[in-house]
Scaffold this active site. Structure first.
Site: not given
Length: 278
Positions: A109-110, A227, A254
């Site tokens: 993700s990030l 997602d 996600h």
């Protein structure tokens, strides 16, 4: 200008502020032995939350170093906004502290954007790259959604409803029995990490698209096809921008470590074994 021996000059010197202290080392999980594997977690998560289900298998092959960002896991909150350069440098510093000269690198993700920045900012350190459900940037929708998530921090019931509809895959949520869905809603009401708003604000503003072409290590991009938090279009930007990157799809929202853990484990172990061959 007064002489450096005047009382004025001595007074100014004595009043000069002390140098800023270096930030505290990040808390981290360290497991296993062998070549290094550095893990970057996602916004609002922690090393344990995002990578915990995979750690036993990974530690059988690697010295796994999984830091917590400030305000996540066991790393204390730090005021001010986080930056991608800061997180990249501090994760590399954590690898240094654990004796890893080079490492395979996985970001979720990030953390995928953090991993890209590590690969371009510290190119000699990274052996191979895994980007899972990753943020590439340049999306007005992602920015607005991140802002909404931060705004809802003080409205936990509304935040839980949003998370249930955009974080988890619709197919997985629809298949949950009523009692399990209720249990999931209850679990999502647990207190948020103190770094939650900082990390989601950063996730909404990062943009690593311009640096993807400079990545020159074997790269696997894993796209979570249901997602709605970081949509597959973002994952494809990563795969298309990195020379020679391979794209693998998982039928998940996600959180593939919750929804499709066996399939995710196979993909991640293939990545680890492939870097051994490389």
């Amino acid at each position: 200008m007064p002489s450096t021996s005047t009382p004025l000059a001595r007074s100014a010197t004595s009043a000069r502020p002390a140098p800023l202290a270096q930030p505290a080392p990040l808390a981290r999980i360290v497991q296993g032995s062998g070549p290094g594997l550095l893990l970057a977690h996602g916004a609002g998560g922690s090393a344990r939350d995002n990578w915990g289900p995979l750690l036993p298998e990974l530690a059988a092959h690697r010295t796994v170093v999984a830091p917590d960002y400030p305000g996540s896991g066991n790393s204390p909150y730090e005021p001010g906004e986080r930056t991608l350069d800061e997180l990249a440098d501090r994760l590399v510093a954590t690898a240094d502290e654990e004796g890893l000269e080079t490492f395979d690198l996985a970001g979720y993700s990030l953390g995928a954007a953090v991993a890209v920045r590590i690969a371009t900012r510290h190119p000699g350190r990274v052996r191979s790259l895994l980007l899972l459900a990753g943020v590439a940037g340049g999306s007005a929708r992602t920015r607005m959604l991140s802002d909404l998530i931060v705004d809802l921090e003080e409205r936990p019931d509304d935040l839980v409803r949003l998370m249930l509809t955009v974080v988890f895959g619709g197919t997985w949520v629809d298949a949950l029995p009523a009692d399990q869905l209720a249990g999931l809603r209850e679990a999502l009401t647990s207190p948020l990490p103190s770094g939650f708003p900082q990390q989601f604000r950063l996730a909404g503003t990062v943009d690593v698209r311009a640096e993807l072409a400079a990545i020159a290590v074997p790269t696997l991009v894993v796209s979570t096809t249901e997602d709605m938090l970081v949509p597959p279009s973002q994952h494809r930007l990563l795969a298309e921008g990195i020379p020679g990157a391979r794209l693998v799809e998982l039928p998940s929202g996600h959180l593939p470590m919750v929804e499709v853990l066996p399939q995710l484990r196979d993909v991640v172990l293939e990545f680890v074994n492939g870097s051994d061959r490389g």
